[in-house]
Design an enzyme around this catalytic site. Structure first.
Site, PDB file in Angstrom:
ATOM      1  N   LYS A  54      -3.395  10.291  22.982  1.00 47.60           N
ATOM      2  CA  LYS A  54      -2.841  11.543  22.476  1.00 47.60           C
ATOM      3  C   LYS A  54      -2.201  12.365  23.595  1.00 47.60           C
ATOM      4  O   LYS A  54      -1.203  13.058  23.365  1.00 47.60           O
ATOM      5  CB  LYS A  54      -3.933  12.340  21.761  1.00 47.60           C
ATOM      6  CG  LYS A  54      -4.472  11.676  20.494  1.00 47.60           C
ATOM      7  CD  LYS A  54      -3.453  11.679  19.355  1.00 47.60           C
ATOM      8  CE  LYS A  54      -2.737  10.401  19.116  1.00 47.60           C
ATOM      9  NZ  LYS A  54      -1.796  10.477  17.975  1.00 47.60           N
ATOM     10  N   ASP A  88       4.748  -2.525  12.252  1.00 45.45           N
ATOM     11  CA  ASP A  88       3.385  -2.638  12.784  1.00 45.45           C
ATOM     12  C   ASP A  88       3.441  -2.198  14.241  1.00 45.45           C
ATOM     13  O   ASP A  88       3.928  -2.936  15.100  1.00 45.45           O
ATOM     14  CB  ASP A  88       2.880  -4.073  12.653  1.00 45.45           C
ATOM     15  CG  ASP A  88       1.439  -4.223  13.148  1.00 45.45           C
ATOM     16  OD1 ASP A  88       0.880  -3.242  13.692  1.00 45.45           O
ATOM     17  OD2 ASP A  88       0.885  -5.328  13.007  1.00 45.45           O
ATOM     18  N   SER A 141       0.421  14.465  17.935  1.00 45.84           N
ATOM     19  CA  SER A 141      -0.637  14.240  18.912  1.00 45.84           C
ATOM     20  C   SER A 141      -1.944  14.767  18.329  1.00 45.84           C
ATOM     21  O   SER A 141      -2.197  14.601  17.137  1.00 45.84           O
ATOM     22  CB  SER A 141      -0.274  14.929  20.236  1.00 45.84           C
ATOM     23  OG  SER A 141      -1.291  14.741  21.190  1.00 45.84           O
ATOM     24  N   TYR A 147      -8.907   7.467  22.772  1.00 49.18           N
ATOM     25  CA  TYR A 147      -8.106   8.299  21.874  1.00 49.18           C
ATOM     26  C   TYR A 147      -7.448   9.434  22.652  1.00 49.18           C
ATOM     27  O   TYR A 147      -6.252   9.706  22.485  1.00 49.18           O
ATOM     28  CB  TYR A 147      -9.003   8.867  20.773  1.00 49.18           C
ATOM     29  CG  TYR A 147      -8.259   9.688  19.744  1.00 49.18           C
ATOM     30  CD1 TYR A 147      -7.315   9.099  18.914  1.00 49.18           C
ATOM     31  CD2 TYR A 147      -8.517  11.057  19.592  1.00 49.18           C
ATOM     32  CE1 TYR A 147      -6.644   9.845  17.946  1.00 49.18           C
ATOM     33  CE2 TYR A 147      -7.844  11.806  18.635  1.00 49.18           C
ATOM     34  CZ  TYR A 147      -6.907  11.202  17.816  1.00 49.18           C
ATOM     35  OH  TYR A 147      -6.237  11.949  16.877  1.00 49.18           O
ATOM     36  N   LYS A 199       0.836  -1.207   0.000  1.00 48.23           N
ATOM     37  CA  LYS A 199       0.000   0.000   0.000  1.00 48.23           C
ATOM     38  C   LYS A 199       0.865   1.250   0.000  1.00 48.23           C
ATOM     39  O   LYS A 199       0.593   2.214  -0.724  1.00 48.23           O
ATOM     40  CB  LYS A 199      -0.915  -0.007   1.227  1.00 48.23           C
ATOM     41  CG  LYS A 199      -1.784   1.235   1.353  1.00 48.23           C
ATOM     42  CD  LYS A 199      -2.612   1.187   2.630  1.00 48.23           C
ATOM     43  CE  LYS A 199      -3.429   2.459   2.799  1.00 48.23           C
ATOM     44  NZ  LYS A 199      -4.204   2.456   4.067  1.00 48.23           N
ATOM     45  N   ASN A 244       4.286   9.856  13.320  1.00 47.69           N
ATOM     46  CA  ASN A 244       3.063  10.340  12.699  1.00 47.69           C
ATOM     47  C   ASN A 244       1.926   9.314  12.698  1.00 47.69           C
ATOM     48  O   ASN A 244       0.752   9.683  12.727  1.00 47.69           O
ATOM     49  CB  ASN A 244       3.388  10.755  11.257  1.00 47.69           C
ATOM     50  CG  ASN A 244       2.166  10.911  10.396  1.00 47.69           C
ATOM     51  OD1 ASN A 244       1.500  11.937  10.425  1.00 47.69           O
ATOM     52  ND2 ASN A 244       1.850   9.883   9.598  1.00 47.69           N
TER      53      ASN A 244
END
Length: 322
Positions: free
Chosen positions: A187, A82, A156, A183, A58, A109
């Site tokens: 972050k 991974d 973040s 989440y 990909k 990222n």
């Protein structure tokens, strides 16, 4: 010069006149969205980019244009990673260490957002395990490759304002799982990791920062229902209108990746070291609700004692001391 840049600045605007020839940069998540644009802009300004990706096929397709736009000796090579498997993370780190070439800047990222409750290969809650622990092990294992003057840039999110880390129950084993809370925890962890990494490494001239790229339409939102996103934006716009402010606008991908390259290569190291950035500048503390789309960082995300505690908890969870 670190500015003047703003929310609508693009990667190429931020890097205008910047020659990255001879620089080597590791960027995770170079198979879509911000990761691809970050790699493209850096290679176009002469950097040798190492793109760490879960799906090599990909990524090769998504980055086919990067080589064509590379200049001044810039280029892109891909390596498998991974982040939801510590075995894969360690294998990637081992390969980079065996290669031995310096890595001037690491841009962490890659990530996932608002996933259903699931576990990584090592049993960690998916968002905390992928977004934080995978990068924690990778970066610390290759930290010796980052030379004086190098930087770590953790991508973040304003989503850190949803929740602080929970060091007593990081895997939601005793707490009811809520995707946005998970989440937010991950972050916040990205920011706290940068704070402690910066404290530990600044004496040898290596700095770290975290950032919010802005609201961008990318594959990151694949776990979120499209109708839910529309309803969320309508709520935000109603609040903004009540405050007399213009409606929310998504950033373009080049605008979203701009703060990453700004923090990594343009901003003064002392300006961004141990800090949280957005829209190509360092953010102030805020207690505004996240839904307001206002700028700012929660004080808990930059708390140095909280950062030390997260580091210790992370070492305990992954079974390694750094």
């Amino acid at each position: 010069m670190s500015g003047p840049f703003h929310a609508e600045s693009t990667t190429d605007e931020v890097l205008a006149g910047v020659d990255l020839s001879g620089k080597r940069v590791l960027v995770t998540g170079v198979s879509a969205g911000l990761g691809v644009e970050t790699a493209r802009s850096l290679a176009a300004h002469g950097a040798q980019v190492v793109g760490a990706v879960r799906d090599l096929a990909k990524a090769k397709q998504a980055t086919a244009h990067v080589a064509a736009e590379a200049a001044n000796g810039g280029g892109l090579e891909l390596i498998e990673l991974d982040l939801a498997s510590l075995a894969s993370v360690r294998a990637c780190a081992d390969a980079l260490m065996a290669d031995g070439r310096p890595i001037d800047v690491v841009i962490a990222n890659a990530g996932v957002m608002a996933t259903p409750l699931s576990r990584t290969a090592d049993g960690f809650e998916m968002q905390f395990g992928t977004n934080h622990l995978g990068h924690f092990v990778l970066v610390n294992r290759i930290a010796g490759l980052i030379p004086e003057g190098g930087r770590l840039v953790n991508v973040s999110s304003a989503g850190h304002r949803f929740s602080d880390v929970d060091l007593d129950d990081p895997n939601f084993e005793h707490t009811e799982y809520e995707p946005w809370a998970g989440y937010g925890r991950s972050k916040t962890a990205n920011i706290l990791f940068a704070v402690e990494f910066d404290r530990r490494c600044r004496s040898r001239g290596v700095r770290a920062a975290a950032l919010h790229p802005g609201g961008i339409q990318t594959e990151l939102a694949r776990h979120i229902d499209g109708k839910a996103i529309e309803e969320r934006i309508n709520q935000i716009n109603a609040q903004l209108a009540a405050e007399g402010r213009p409606p929310f606008r998504f950033k373009t991908i080049p605008q979203g990746a701009a703060t990453s390259v700004w923090a990594g290569f343009v901003a003064d190291a002392d300006e961004v070291g141990g800090r949280y950035c957005e829209n190509c500048h360092v953010s102030d503390f805020t207690d505004m609700p996240t839904s307001a789309m206002s700028e700012g960082v929660r004080p808990y995300a930059l708390d140095p004692e909280r950062a030390k505690a997260l580091w210790a908890k992370s070492e305990e969870m992954v079974g390694e001391k750094f």
